[in-house]
Design a protein around this motif. Structure first.
Motif, PDB file in Angstrom:
ATOM      1  N   ALA A   8      28.676 -34.425  36.351  1.00  0.00           N
ATOM      2  CA  ALA A   8      27.751 -34.822  35.289  1.00  0.00           C
ATOM      3  C   ALA A   8      27.068 -33.604  34.666  1.00  0.00           C
ATOM      4  CB  ALA A   8      26.709 -35.794  35.846  1.00  0.00           C
ATOM      5  N   THR A   9      26.607 -32.697  35.507  1.00  0.00           N
ATOM      6  CA  THR A   9      25.928 -31.489  35.027  1.00  0.00           C
ATOM      7  C   THR A   9      26.878 -30.613  34.216  1.00  0.00           C
ATOM      8  OG1 THR A   9      24.417 -31.523  36.906  1.00  0.00           O
ATOM      9  CG2 THR A   9      24.705 -29.411  35.779  1.00  0.00           C
ATOM     10  N   ASN A  10      28.083 -30.417  34.723  1.00  0.00           N
ATOM     11  CA  ASN A  10      29.065 -29.586  34.015  1.00  0.00           C
ATOM     12  C   ASN A  10      29.479 -30.213  32.688  1.00  0.00           C
ATOM     13  OD1 ASN A  10      29.082 -27.562  35.925  1.00  0.00           O
ATOM     14  ND2 ASN A  10      30.784 -28.437  37.066  1.00  0.00           N
ATOM     15  N   LEU A  11      29.664 -31.510  32.674  1.00  0.00           N
ATOM     16  CA  LEU A  11      30.052 -32.197  31.451  1.00  0.00           C
ATOM     17  C   LEU A  11      28.981 -32.005  30.375  1.00  0.00           C
ATOM     18  CD1 LEU A  11      31.888 -34.076  29.833  1.00  0.00           C
ATOM     19  CD2 LEU A  11      30.785 -36.014  31.004  1.00  0.00           C
ATOM     20  N   ARG A  12      27.743 -32.236  30.731  1.00  0.00           N
ATOM     21  CA  ARG A  12      26.630 -32.085  29.792  1.00  0.00           C
ATOM     22  C   ARG A  12      26.525 -30.626  29.322  1.00  0.00           C
ATOM     23  NH1 ARG A  12      23.523 -34.837  32.572  1.00  0.00           N
ATOM     24  NH2 ARG A  12      22.804 -33.191  33.936  1.00  0.00           N
ATOM     25  N   ARG A  13      26.633 -29.678  30.251  1.00  0.00           N
ATOM     26  CA  ARG A  13      26.532 -28.254  29.913  1.00  0.00           C
ATOM     27  C   ARG A  13      27.649 -27.830  28.956  1.00  0.00           C
ATOM     28  NH1 ARG A  13      29.315 -24.201  31.826  1.00  0.00           N
ATOM     29  NH2 ARG A  13      30.061 -25.360  33.638  1.00  0.00           N
ATOM     30  N   LEU A  14      28.873 -28.204  29.268  1.00  0.00           N
ATOM     31  CA  LEU A  14      30.009 -27.805  28.438  1.00  0.00           C
ATOM     32  C   LEU A  14      29.957 -28.457  27.058  1.00  0.00           C
ATOM     33  CD1 LEU A  14      32.736 -27.864  31.212  1.00  0.00           C
ATOM     34  CD2 LEU A  14      31.925 -25.834  29.973  1.00  0.00           C
ATOM     35  N   ARG A  15      29.489 -29.698  27.000  1.00  0.00           N
ATOM     36  CA  ARG A  15      29.335 -30.347  25.694  1.00  0.00           C
ATOM     37  C   ARG A  15      28.281 -29.613  24.871  1.00  0.00           C
ATOM     38  NH1 ARG A  15      25.680 -33.564  23.792  1.00  0.00           N
ATOM     39  NH2 ARG A  15      24.835 -34.222  25.801  1.00  0.00           N
ATOM     40  N   ASN A  16      27.190 -29.239  25.491  1.00  0.00           N
ATOM     41  CA  ASN A  16      26.121 -28.526  24.776  1.00  0.00           C
ATOM     42  C   ASN A  16      26.561 -27.139  24.329  1.00  0.00           C
ATOM     43  OD1 ASN A  16      24.180 -30.567  24.796  1.00  0.00           O
ATOM     44  ND2 ASN A  16      23.527 -30.039  26.862  1.00  0.00           N
ATOM     45  N   VAL A  17      27.381 -26.463  25.123  1.00  0.00           N
ATOM     46  CA  VAL A  17      27.914 -25.154  24.734  1.00  0.00           C
ATOM     47  C   VAL A  17      28.711 -25.280  23.436  1.00  0.00           C
ATOM     48  CG1 VAL A  17      29.639 -23.407  25.370  1.00  0.00           C
ATOM     49  CG2 VAL A  17      27.911 -24.111  27.026  1.00  0.00           C
ATOM     50  N   ARG A  18      29.457 -26.369  23.302  1.00  0.00           N
ATOM     51  CA  ARG A  18      30.242 -26.594  22.085  1.00  0.00           C
ATOM     52  C   ARG A  18      29.379 -27.098  20.930  1.00  0.00           C
ATOM     53  NH1 ARG A  18      35.276 -25.633  21.432  1.00  0.00           N
ATOM     54  NH2 ARG A  18      36.208 -27.591  20.856  1.00  0.00           N
ATOM     55  N   ARG A  19      28.120 -27.419  21.241  1.00  0.00           N
ATOM     56  CA  ARG A  19      27.187 -27.967  20.252  1.00  0.00           C
ATOM     57  C   ARG A  19      27.679 -29.277  19.665  1.00  0.00           C
ATOM     58  NH1 ARG A  19      25.600 -22.138  18.316  1.00  0.00           N
ATOM     59  NH2 ARG A  19      23.671 -21.983  19.508  1.00  0.00           N
ATOM     60  N   TRP A  20      28.237 -30.114  20.553  1.00  0.00           N
ATOM     61  CA  TRP A  20      28.688 -31.441  20.156  1.00  0.00           C
ATOM     62  C   TRP A  20      27.680 -32.474  20.613  1.00  0.00           C
ATOM     63  CZ3 TRP A  20      34.588 -32.031  21.557  1.00  0.00           C
ATOM     64  CH2 TRP A  20      35.345 -31.315  20.631  1.00  0.00           C
ATOM     65  N   SER A  21      27.515 -33.493  19.828  1.00  0.00           N
ATOM     66  CA  SER A  21      26.715 -34.639  20.257  1.00  0.00           C
ATOM     67  C   SER A  21      27.573 -35.461  21.225  1.00  0.00           C
ATOM     68  CB  SER A  21      26.332 -35.501  19.054  1.00  0.00           C
ATOM     69  OG  SER A  21      27.483 -36.133  18.516  1.00  0.00           O
ATOM     70  N   GLN A  22      26.928 -36.375  21.913  1.00  0.00           N
ATOM     71  CA  GLN A  22      27.698 -37.274  22.768  1.00  0.00           C
ATOM     72  C   GLN A  22      28.689 -38.076  21.937  1.00  0.00           C
ATOM     73  OE1 GLN A  22      24.789 -39.601  24.895  1.00  0.00           O
ATOM     74  NE2 GLN A  22      24.764 -38.161  26.598  1.00  0.00           N
ATOM     75  N   GLY A  23      28.257 -38.480  20.756  1.00  0.00           N
ATOM     76  CA  GLY A  23      29.133 -39.256  19.882  1.00  0.00           C
ATOM     77  C   GLY A  23      30.373 -38.490  19.459  1.00  0.00           C
ATOM     78  N   GLU A  24      30.199 -37.211  19.157  1.00  0.00           N
ATOM     79  CA  GLU A  24      31.347 -36.388  18.744  1.00  0.00           C
ATOM     80  C   GLU A  24      32.356 -36.234  19.877  1.00  0.00           C
ATOM     81  OE1 GLU A  24      29.468 -33.379  15.431  1.00  0.00           O
ATOM     82  OE2 GLU A  24      28.822 -33.139  17.523  1.00  0.00           O
ATOM     83  N   LEU A  25      31.871 -35.900  21.077  1.00  0.00           N
ATOM     84  CA  LEU A  25      32.792 -35.740  22.198  1.00  0.00           C
ATOM     85  C   LEU A  25      33.441 -37.067  22.562  1.00  0.00           C
ATOM     86  CD1 LEU A  25      34.204 -34.140  24.379  1.00  0.00           C
ATOM     87  CD2 LEU A  25      32.144 -34.383  25.805  1.00  0.00           C
ATOM     88  N   ALA A  26      32.659 -38.124  22.565  1.00  0.00           N
ATOM     89  CA  ALA A  26      33.210 -39.442  22.887  1.00  0.00           C
ATOM     90  C   ALA A  26      34.329 -39.811  21.910  1.00  0.00           C
ATOM     91  CB  ALA A  26      32.106 -40.485  22.861  1.00  0.00           C
ATOM     92  N   TYR A  27      34.096 -39.589  20.634  1.00  0.00           N
ATOM     93  CA  TYR A  27      35.111 -39.885  19.624  1.00  0.00           C
ATOM     94  C   TYR A  27      36.384 -39.078  19.890  1.00  0.00           C
ATOM     95  CZ  TYR A  27      37.540 -40.127  15.171  1.00  0.00           C
ATOM     96  OH  TYR A  27      38.511 -40.300  14.210  1.00  0.00           O
ATOM     97  N   GLU A  28      36.218 -37.782  20.097  1.00  0.00           N
ATOM     98  CA  GLU A  28      37.369 -36.906  20.328  1.00  0.00           C
ATOM     99  C   GLU A  28      38.144 -37.297  21.595  1.00  0.00           C
ATOM    100  OE1 GLU A  28      38.675 -34.487  18.416  1.00  0.00           O
ATOM    101  OE2 GLU A  28      37.168 -34.902  16.875  1.00  0.00           O
TER     102      GLU A  28
END
Length: 73
Positions: A8-28
């Protein structure tokens, strides 16, 4: 920290590094935003298939999502 929390921590960290919202990553990754939110909170288990999709979209090896931090503070 157990493996579930580590993921959970790594997922959130890596998503934030890419500057993606949850919606953007979920869509992709072709998952719902609410499911992604639950994964980032450690509320749901995740399948290897979904780990693979998320890693692919985050441009990391799947193992990166499960790697424990070397920071012990």
């Amino acid at each position: 920290m157990d493996l579930w929390e580590t993921f959970a921590t790594n997922l959130r960290r890596l998503r934030n590094v890419r500057r993606w919202s949850q919606g953007e990553l979920a869509y992709e990754a072709r998952i719902s935003r609410s499911y992604l939110s639950k994964l980032e909170k450690g509320a749901y288990y995740v399948s290897i298939k979904i780990i693979g999709r998320l890693a692919n979209k985050l441009d990391v090896e799947p193992a990166e999502l499960l790697k424990r931090s070397s920071n012990r503070g």
